[in-house]
Design a protein around this motif. Structure first.
Motif, PDB file in Angstrom:
ATOM      1  N   GLU A   1      45.446 -69.163  74.134  1.00  0.00           N
ATOM      2  CA  GLU A   1      44.605 -67.975  73.937  1.00  0.00           C
ATOM      3  C   GLU A   1      45.328 -66.721  74.429  1.00  0.00           C
ATOM      4  O   GLU A   1      45.300 -65.686  73.761  1.00  0.00           O
ATOM      5  N   ILE A   2      45.953 -66.811  75.589  1.00  0.00           N
ATOM      6  CA  ILE A   2      46.702 -65.676  76.125  1.00  0.00           C
ATOM      7  C   ILE A   2      47.831 -65.313  75.172  1.00  0.00           C
ATOM      8  O   ILE A   2      48.017 -64.150  74.816  1.00  0.00           O
ATOM      9  N   PHE A   3      48.584 -66.310  74.746  1.00  0.00           N
ATOM     10  CA  PHE A   3      49.711 -66.102  73.846  1.00  0.00           C
ATOM     11  C   PHE A   3      49.265 -65.412  72.560  1.00  0.00           C
ATOM     12  O   PHE A   3      49.852 -64.412  72.139  1.00  0.00           O
ATOM     13  N   ASN A   4      48.226 -65.939  71.920  1.00  0.00           N
ATOM     14  CA  ASN A   4      47.746 -65.358  70.662  1.00  0.00           C
ATOM     15  C   ASN A   4      47.285 -63.923  70.838  1.00  0.00           C
ATOM     16  O   ASN A   4      47.509 -63.077  69.968  1.00  0.00           O
ATOM     17  N   GLU A   5      46.649 -63.629  71.956  1.00  0.00           N
ATOM     18  CA  GLU A   5      46.219 -62.260  72.242  1.00  0.00           C
ATOM     19  C   GLU A   5      47.432 -61.340  72.412  1.00  0.00           C
ATOM     20  O   GLU A   5      47.473 -60.247  71.855  1.00  0.00           O
ATOM     21  N   VAL A   6      48.408 -61.779  73.171  1.00  0.00           N
ATOM     22  CA  VAL A   6      49.580 -60.949  73.467  1.00  0.00           C
ATOM     23  C   VAL A   6      50.390 -60.657  72.211  1.00  0.00           C
ATOM     24  O   VAL A   6      50.845 -59.535  72.009  1.00  0.00           O
ATOM     25  N   ILE A   7      50.598 -61.651  71.356  1.00  0.00           N
ATOM     26  CA  ILE A   7      51.436 -61.433  70.174  1.00  0.00           C
ATOM     27  C   ILE A   7      50.672 -60.847  68.986  1.00  0.00           C
ATOM     28  O   ILE A   7      51.259 -60.599  67.943  1.00  0.00           O
ATOM     29  N   SER A   8      49.380 -60.610  69.145  1.00  0.00           N
ATOM     30  CA  SER A   8      48.588 -60.075  68.030  1.00  0.00           C
ATOM     31  C   SER A   8      48.986 -58.638  67.680  1.00  0.00           C
ATOM     32  O   SER A   8      48.654 -58.161  66.607  1.00  0.00           O
ATOM     33  N   THR A   9      49.705 -57.977  68.577  1.00  0.00           N
ATOM     34  CA  THR A   9      50.196 -56.624  68.328  1.00  0.00           C
ATOM     35  C   THR A   9      51.632 -56.531  68.825  1.00  0.00           C
ATOM     36  O   THR A   9      52.151 -57.464  69.426  1.00  0.00           O
TER      37      THR A   9
END
Length: 141
Positions: free
Chosen positions: A14-22
């Motif tokens: 979840e952290i990873f997906n949030e961070v790389i979303s932008t």
């Protein structure tokens, strides 16, 4: 500036997906608080996170990453993403000779004695790619 952060439990995906979303945000844009029992666990989390970043951006179809093919700008992109969660990531390249490989192996994060005085930037992990050994070191911002 008043920050009102919502505290929630999330896993590394979840952290990873949030961070790389932008594109990479400013340092400490994602204020993480870890409920880890040890410095070793924090290092392992950061190592897993940086591995996920490398695979996401520079991995081949099997997820393999050839660190020796990455440019300074590509390493800097990984570091900027790491800084957005509050940590600096350094890949120190050195010749992959027997001495350097042995030093890195003997001093690897999971082979040394970690005490309350041990700092995050004293832990390391090495990856050999062709003729180079990349030593990964993390530090808090």
């Amino acid at each position: 500036m008043d920050y009102n952060y919502e505290e929630k439990d999330v896993d590394i995906d979840e952290i990873f997906n949030e961070v790389i979303s932008t594109s990479p945000k400013e340092p400490n844009s994602y204020p993480l608080q870890f409920e880890l029992d040890s410095l070793k666990e924090l290092f392992e989390f950061l190592l897993q996170f940086v591995t996920m970043l490398c695979k996401e951006f520079y991995g081949d179809t099997q997820g393999q990453v050839d660190l020796s093919s990455l440019s300074t700008e590509q390493f800097n992109l990984i570091d900027r993403y790491m800084q957005s969660i509050g940590f600096k990531c350094t890949f120190q390249p050195m010749v992959a000779n027997a001495d350097n490989i042995n030093i890195c192996y003997v001093n690897r994060f999971d082979r040394i004695t970690i005490t309350p005085e041990t700092r995050l930037n004293e832990l390391m992990f090495g990856i050999k790619c062709d003729t180079l050994l990349y030593v990964i070191i993390f530090d808090r911002l």
